[in-house]
Structures are given as structure tokens and as C-alpha cells.
Design an enzyme around this catalytic site. Structure first.
Site, PDB file in Angstrom:
ATOM      1  N   SER A 157       0.869  -1.189   0.000  1.00  7.76           N
ATOM      2  CA  SER A 157       0.000   0.000   0.000  1.00  7.76           C
ATOM      3  C   SER A 157       0.895   1.226   0.000  1.00  7.76           C
ATOM      4  O   SER A 157       2.057   1.157   0.447  1.00  7.76           O
ATOM      5  CB  SER A 157      -0.847   0.015   1.280  1.00  7.76           C
ATOM      6  OG  SER A 157      -1.435   1.293   1.469  1.00  7.76           O
ATOM      7  N   TYR A 170      -2.691  -0.758  10.476  1.00  2.00           N
ATOM      8  CA  TYR A 170      -2.586  -1.018   9.029  1.00  2.00           C
ATOM      9  C   TYR A 170      -1.245  -0.507   8.493  1.00  2.00           C
ATOM     10  O   TYR A 170      -0.529  -1.221   7.777  1.00  2.00           O
ATOM     11  CB  TYR A 170      -3.751  -0.330   8.313  1.00  2.00           C
ATOM     12  CG  TYR A 170      -3.824  -0.577   6.823  1.00  2.00           C
ATOM     13  CD1 TYR A 170      -4.502  -1.688   6.324  1.00  2.00           C
ATOM     14  CD2 TYR A 170      -3.239   0.293   5.909  1.00  2.00           C
ATOM     15  CE1 TYR A 170      -4.596  -1.910   4.945  1.00  2.00           C
ATOM     16  CE2 TYR A 170      -3.323   0.080   4.540  1.00  2.00           C
ATOM     17  CZ  TYR A 170      -4.008  -1.025   4.074  1.00  2.00           C
ATOM     18  OH  TYR A 170      -4.088  -1.245   2.699  1.00  2.00           O
TER      19      TYR A 170
HETATM   20  P1  NAD Z   1     -11.309  -6.101  -0.375  1.00  2.57           P
HETATM   21  O1  NAD Z   1     -11.886  -5.979   0.976  1.00  2.57           O
HETATM   22  O2  NAD Z   1     -12.204  -5.943  -1.569  1.00  2.57           O
HETATM   23  O3  NAD Z   1     -10.540  -7.477  -0.538  1.00  2.57           O
HETATM   24  C1  NAD Z   1      -9.767  -8.053   0.484  1.00  2.57           C
HETATM   25  C2  NAD Z   1      -9.879  -9.541   0.343  1.00  2.57           C
HETATM   26  O4  NAD Z   1      -9.050 -10.182   1.327  1.00  2.57           O
HETATM   27  C3  NAD Z   1     -11.311 -10.041   0.577  1.00  2.57           C
HETATM   28  O5  NAD Z   1     -11.588 -10.999  -0.415  1.00  2.57           O
HETATM   29  C4  NAD Z   1     -11.228 -10.680   1.956  1.00  2.57           C
HETATM   30  O6  NAD Z   1     -12.185 -11.714   2.153  1.00  2.57           O
HETATM   31  C5  NAD Z   1      -9.816 -11.237   1.890  1.00  2.57           C
HETATM   32  N1  NAD Z   1      -9.307 -11.598   3.213  1.00  2.57           N
HETATM   33  C6  NAD Z   1      -9.253 -10.838   4.332  1.00  2.57           C
HETATM   34  N2  NAD Z   1      -8.735 -11.551   5.341  1.00  2.57           N
HETATM   35  C7  NAD Z   1      -8.455 -12.790   4.865  1.00  2.57           C
HETATM   36  C8  NAD Z   1      -7.924 -13.965   5.420  1.00  2.57           C
HETATM   37  N3  NAD Z   1      -7.548 -14.019   6.710  1.00  2.57           N
HETATM   38  N4  NAD Z   1      -7.785 -15.062   4.633  1.00  2.57           N
HETATM   39  C9  NAD Z   1      -8.151 -15.022   3.321  1.00  2.57           C
HETATM   40  N5  NAD Z   1      -8.655 -13.933   2.730  1.00  2.57           N
HETATM   41  C10 NAD Z   1      -8.816 -12.826   3.499  1.00  2.57           C
HETATM   42  O7  NAD Z   1     -10.139  -5.006  -0.428  1.00  2.57           O
HETATM   43  P2  NAD Z   1      -9.043  -4.694  -1.563  1.00  2.57           P
HETATM   44  O8  NAD Z   1      -8.997  -3.224  -1.692  1.00  2.57           O
HETATM   45  O9  NAD Z   1      -9.242  -5.500  -2.762  1.00  2.57           O
HETATM   46  O10 NAD Z   1      -7.703  -5.146  -0.793  1.00  2.57           O
HETATM   47  C11 NAD Z   1      -6.772  -6.052  -1.323  1.00  2.57           C
HETATM   48  C12 NAD Z   1      -5.389  -5.674  -0.864  1.00  2.57           C
HETATM   49  O11 NAD Z   1      -5.042  -4.399  -1.408  1.00  2.57           O
HETATM   50  C13 NAD Z   1      -5.234  -5.556   0.653  1.00  2.57           C
HETATM   51  O12 NAD Z   1      -3.981  -6.108   1.062  1.00  2.57           O
HETATM   52  C14 NAD Z   1      -5.239  -4.045   0.871  1.00  2.57           C
HETATM   53  O13 NAD Z   1      -4.531  -3.683   2.027  1.00  2.57           O
HETATM   54  C15 NAD Z   1      -4.532  -3.584  -0.381  1.00  2.57           C
HETATM   55  N6  NAD Z   1      -4.753  -2.186  -0.730  1.00  2.57           N
HETATM   56  C16 NAD Z   1      -5.985  -1.725  -1.114  1.00  2.57           C
HETATM   57  C17 NAD Z   1      -6.123  -0.382  -1.433  1.00  2.57           C
HETATM   58  C18 NAD Z   1      -7.432   0.206  -1.891  1.00  2.57           C
HETATM   59  O14 NAD Z   1      -7.500   1.437  -2.039  1.00  2.57           O
HETATM   60  N7  NAD Z   1      -8.454  -0.572  -2.148  1.00  2.57           N
HETATM   61  C19 NAD Z   1      -5.037   0.471  -1.362  1.00  2.57           C
HETATM   62  C20 NAD Z   1      -3.803  -0.031  -0.956  1.00  2.57           C
HETATM   63  C21 NAD Z   1      -3.675  -1.362  -0.649  1.00  2.57           C
END
Ligand code: NAD
Length: 272
Positions: A157, A170
Site C-alpha cells: 500500500s 494497518y
Molecule cells: P477487499 O476488501 O475488496 O478485498 C480483500 C480480500 O481479502 C477479501 O476478499 C477478503 O475476504 C480477503 N481476506 C481478508 N482476510 C483474509 C484472510 N484471513 N484469509 C483469506 N482472505 C482474506 O479489499 P481490496 O482493496 O481489494 O484489498 C486487497 C489488498 O489491497 C489488501 O492487502 C489491501 O490492504 C490492499 N490495498 C488496497 C487499497 C485500496 O484502495 N483498495 C489500497 C492499498 C492497498
């Protein structure tokens, strides 16, 4: 149109692939020809959404399988990798994507909130990276000398470098991912295993819906993004596909920021 990146014959595990960025990555890797393991949490809702992603991939002519595992649990991760190689044989690519947020002011943050985020975002990524490294090191026959023996891509991130008030758990987890990734890259490069991160900025997914799902929130978010738009899961997915491919063969230990310039201190434009 033919996909620019070629992953045909490769096998990829994408954690948390039933939603958001993970879903986008699973679809993109499949479009590039990879066989994809769509990992989802072991509950009914996640399972349904995991199966829907597999369906999308197979409907488009690709190959995928959904496998349940809570990636913060050691036994689940071992089982995930065993089930993946039983289904598709050798694993070539791990996309360490699953992650959560649990915001709270520090004076109110419970140990459970701290621990849950670290267990998922940092320990979970360690457990999966370790399982992938073992799989890459043990595979027989070895891949040809000109190809990497395996690729690990962390989804980090912008908060691996930008401090985040009220989300200290986080930010600490993603800061940890940064040095975990670099240390593993240094350790595994002689074994021809490449390890990199993609660090997204603000991407339109369920994790951060309050930051974009009203016009006021979106307008305030856009002040932080010089490129003038929110990111989409496909923006991240294309970067992951490139890092997973042999086109990036000399890249290891890098973090690729996919953030529309969020890490460029936009508030300094015309100031300071
Ligand atoms: P999201 O909530 O749509 O997806 C996260 C996924 O991780 C979900 O499918 C959830 O069920 C799964 N998950 C959570 N805990 C879990 C576990 N213990 N075992 C298996 N699966 C698990 O969110 P996203 O935005 O798609 O996030 C994905 C990644 O991207 C994360 O690591 C997040 O920190 C990172 N990220 C997202 C953003 C953003 O703006 N969306 C920005 C920077 C980083």
C-alpha cells in the site's frame, strides 16, 4: 485482442481473490493465460464470491479453482498450497493480496484490533511467502535456466511509506511488508526467485468504500491524487501481471507504486 503479457502454462495463487483487487488480479492473470487458484476466506459469502470469480474465468475460456483458507492460520496456508499443487501441479506465482483494515484512534485501539490486522496483513503474507518459497525450492524438474524459479508479489500500500493516523495497525503492517519483501528478495535472488511489491494508492474496492461512495468523499479523496482519478482494480492487476511475467525478469526487491501520484506529496504543488 491478444494479451500483451504471456503467462500461459503458469500457475498462480491469488489470496483474497473473491473481491476487489484480488478479483481483478485473478481475472487479469487468467486473461494472460495463467491457471489461477482463487483463494477466499472459509465462510459462505466469501465462498460464493470465490466461485463467481472462477465462473467468470472459465466462461472466458480460462482455468481456475476456488480454494478456501484463512491465510492468517498456518494450517490453512499449508492446506491451501497442498490443495493448489494437487490440482494444478507446480506453483509459479504467489500474489499475496488478502488484507483488512480496522481503524481506531490509538487510545481506543484494542489488542484484538491490532492483532487481527497484523495477523492478516503481515503474518498472513509471511506464511504464504514461506509456503511459496518452499514450493519453488522443492520443485522438480527445475525450470529452464533462463526463467525465474518462482515469483512472489506482495500487495502492499502507499501506507508502507505514508503514515496513517487512526490506522496505525494497518500502516505498521504495510511498513512491515516493505522490509519483509526486500529481505526475501535479497535472500532468494540467488535461487532465482523474484520478490516484489505492488503498492496501490486509492483503488475503488469495498475496503475503502466510505472514501469514494459519496460525491463529497470522492472530491476530498481526489485532492490527494495528482492524476485526478481514483484507481480501479485493473490498474493494479496489470502491474501485477507484468511483475509475474518474464518481461520483468531483472526486477526483484522493488515496490511499484500504482497510485496516480499519491506518494508525490501533492499538497506541495505551488506551496512550500
Ligand atoms: P477487499 O476488501 O475488496 O478485498 C480483500 C480480500 O481479502 C477479501 O476478499 C477478503 O475476504 C480477503 N481476506 C481478508 N482476510 C483474509 C484472510 N484471513 N484469509 C483469506 N482472505 C482474506 O479489499 P481490496 O482493496 O481489494 O484489498 C486487497 C489488498 O489491497 C489488501 O492487502 C489491501 O490492504 C490492499 N490495498 C488496497 C487499497 C485500496 O484502495 N483498495 C489500497 C492499498 C492497498
Amino acid at each position: 485482442m491478444r494479451h500483451a503479457v504471456d503467462l500461459s502454462g503458469r500457475v498462480a495463487i491469488v489470496t483474497g481473490a473473491n473481491s476487489g483487487i484480488g478479483r481483478g488480479v485473478a481475472l487479469e492473470l487468467a486473461r494472460a493465460g495463467a491457471k489461477v487458484v482463487v483463494n477466499h476466506r472459509p465462510n459462505q459469502d466469501s465462498e460464493q464470491r470465490g466461485h463467481a470469480v472462477v465462473q467468470d474465468i472459465t466462461n472466458a475460456g480460462g482455468q481456475a479453482v476456488a480454494i478456501a483458507a484463512d491465510i492468517s492460520r498456518e494450517d490453512d496456508v499449508e492446506q491451501l498450497f497442498r490443495a493448489a499443487s494437487n490440482h494444478f501441479q507446480d506453483i509459479d506465482i504467489l500474489v499475496n493480496n488478502a488484507g483488512i483494515e480496522q481503524p481506531a484512534p490509538i487510545q481506543d485501539m484494542t489488542l484484538a484490533q491490532w492483532q487481527k490486522v497484523i495477523d492478516t496483513n503481515l503474518t498472513g503474507q509471511f506464511l504464504c511467502a514461506r509456503a511459496a518459497a518452499r514450493a519453488f525450492l522443492n520443485r522438480t524438474p527445475k525450470p529452464p535456466a533462463e526463467a525465474a524459479a518462482g515469483k512472489i508479489i506482495f500487495i502492499s500500500s502507499v501506507h508502507e511509506v505514508i503514515p496513517w493516523a487512526f490506522q496505525s495497525n494497518y500502516a505498521a503492517s504495510k511498513g512491515g511488508v516493505s522490509l519483509l519483501m526486500q529481505s526475501l528478495a535479497q535472500e532468494l535472488a540467488p535461487m532465482k526467485i523474484r520478490v516484489n511489491s505492488v503498492a496501490p494508492g486509492a483503488i475503488r474496492t469495498p475496503i475503502n468504500a466510505p472514501a469514494w461512495n459519496t460525491p463529497e468523499a470522492l472530491a476530498s479523496l481526489l485532492k490527494l491524487i495528482p492524476y485526478g482519478r481514483i484507481g480501479e482494480p485493473e490498474d493494479v492487476a496489470r502491474a501485477v501481471a507484468w511483475l509475474a511475467s518474464d518481461d520483468s525478469d531483472y526486477v526483484t526487491g522493488s515496490t511499484l507504486f500504482v497510485d496516480g501520484g499519491m506518494t508525490l506529496y501533492p499538497e506541495f504543488r505551488g506551496a512550500g
